[in-house]
Design a protein around this motif. Sequence first.
Motif, PDB file in Angstrom:
ATOM      1  N   ARG A   7      17.067   6.435  -6.672  1.00 50.97           N
ATOM      2  CA  ARG A   7      16.817   7.834  -6.282  1.00 50.97           C
ATOM      3  C   ARG A   7      15.342   8.040  -5.945  1.00 50.97           C
ATOM      4  NH1 ARG A   7      20.569   9.001 -10.424  1.00 50.97           N
ATOM      5  NH2 ARG A   7      18.870   9.283 -11.937  1.00 50.97           N
ATOM      6  N   ASN A   8      14.460   7.450  -6.764  1.00 51.69           N
ATOM      7  CA  ASN A   8      13.024   7.579  -6.508  1.00 51.69           C
ATOM      8  C   ASN A   8      12.644   6.947  -5.171  1.00 51.69           C
ATOM      9  OD1 ASN A   8      12.276   9.025  -8.769  1.00 51.69           O
ATOM     10  ND2 ASN A   8      11.804   7.220 -10.004  1.00 51.69           N
ATOM     11  N   ARG A   9      13.223   5.784  -4.889  1.00 53.41           N
ATOM     12  CA  ARG A   9      12.905   5.116  -3.624  1.00 53.41           C
ATOM     13  C   ARG A   9      13.329   5.981  -2.441  1.00 53.41           C
ATOM     14  NH1 ARG A   9      14.524   1.583   0.395  1.00 53.41           N
ATOM     15  NH2 ARG A   9      13.053  -0.129   0.812  1.00 53.41           N
ATOM     16  N   GLU A  10      14.529   6.547  -2.521  1.00 56.41           N
ATOM     17  CA  GLU A  10      15.009   7.391  -1.422  1.00 56.41           C
ATOM     18  C   GLU A  10      14.164   8.657  -1.300  1.00 56.41           C
ATOM     19  OE1 GLU A  10      16.993   8.487   1.859  1.00 56.41           O
ATOM     20  OE2 GLU A  10      17.033   6.549   0.833  1.00 56.41           O
ATOM     21  N   GLN A  49      12.137   9.714   2.051  1.00 57.54           N
ATOM     22  CA  GLN A  49      12.345  11.014   2.694  1.00 57.54           C
ATOM     23  C   GLN A  49      11.039  11.794   2.785  1.00 57.54           C
ATOM     24  OE1 GLN A  49      15.455  13.044   0.584  1.00 57.54           O
ATOM     25  NE2 GLN A  49      17.072  11.696   1.320  1.00 57.54           N
ATOM     26  N   THR A  50      10.260  11.761   1.709  1.00 55.10           N
ATOM     27  CA  THR A  50       8.993  12.480   1.698  1.00 55.10           C
ATOM     28  C   THR A  50       8.015  11.860   2.680  1.00 55.10           C
ATOM     29  OG1 THR A  50       9.326  13.011  -0.642  1.00 55.10           O
ATOM     30  CG2 THR A  50       7.104  13.277   0.235  1.00 55.10           C
ATOM     31  N   ASP A  88      -0.964  11.026  -1.232  1.00 58.44           N
ATOM     32  CA  ASP A  88      -0.436  12.268  -0.658  1.00 58.44           C
ATOM     33  C   ASP A  88       1.080  12.320  -0.798  1.00 58.44           C
ATOM     34  OD1 ASP A  88      -2.993  13.034   0.191  1.00 58.44           O
ATOM     35  OD2 ASP A  88      -2.746  12.090   2.160  1.00 58.44           O
ATOM     36  N   ILE A  89       1.724  11.206  -0.507  1.00 58.56           N
ATOM     37  CA  ILE A  89       3.188  11.142  -0.555  1.00 58.56           C
ATOM     38  C   ILE A  89       3.680  11.316  -1.985  1.00 58.56           C
ATOM     39  CG2 ILE A  89       5.167   9.604  -0.202  1.00 58.56           C
ATOM     40  CD1 ILE A  89       3.527   8.439   2.206  1.00 58.56           C
ATOM     41  N   ALA A  90       3.009  10.663  -2.937  1.00 53.62           N
ATOM     42  CA  ALA A  90       3.397  10.802  -4.344  1.00 53.62           C
ATOM     43  C   ALA A  90       3.291  12.264  -4.779  1.00 53.62           C
ATOM     44  CB  ALA A  90       2.504   9.924  -5.220  1.00 53.62           C
TER      45      ALA A  90
END
Length: 219
Positions: free
Chosen positions: A20-23, A27-28, A44-46
């Motif tokens: 789930r975290n990878r997806e 997506q982000t 930034d993404i995190a």
Amino acid sequence: MSTTDSAPGLERPLRADAARNRELILQTARKCFAERGISVTLNDIAHEAGVGVGTVYRRFADKDSLIEALLATKFEALNDAAARAAEEIDPREALRVYLMGVFEFRARDRALADAIVRAGTSRPSIVQERDRLEAQVTEIIHRAEQAGVVRVGFDYRDLPLLTTMLGAVADATRDTDPYAWRRYAQVLIDGVMPPAAPERLSGTPLGREALERAMRPTT
């Protein structure tokens, strides 16, 4: 110990939460790169995804590996667009549908051009998808040539710069008129495939204030 546990080179399936975290990260990243371009950092993404930076780095060693993971989905989307366009019976409409599709893709995605450039140095599966796209679009252009509806000499290799031109308009006008790019996409398409009779341009030119805002250099 099972064979799967001990065999080198075999990856264990991700746990449900890790998957789930990878997806979520993908997506982000797709959203951030599309909206802000390739300068977005993993930090930034995190932050945008609401996960720790360490979570991102556990899934992707660096930004290049994350971008490569996204490349596959971009080329899949472009190949799907080419396949749909190729289904058009009329050769002119087939090329128009593809051009408008890729222009719309670029209008939404600031990182598209950079992704295409990076494809040449990516893993073989992505290079294969890039080559498949070139073959599909070249065939669409060939059909248009055979029908006499496209300018002589137009080539698949012209598309990256045409897309870059359209992207510059989309980026400049996104906050003023998010659909202004469609007017200039029509200008480009008519340049590639001159219509038999003049057609009215879609949309309207930007007003003076909106034009000045769009043309103002970004800081």
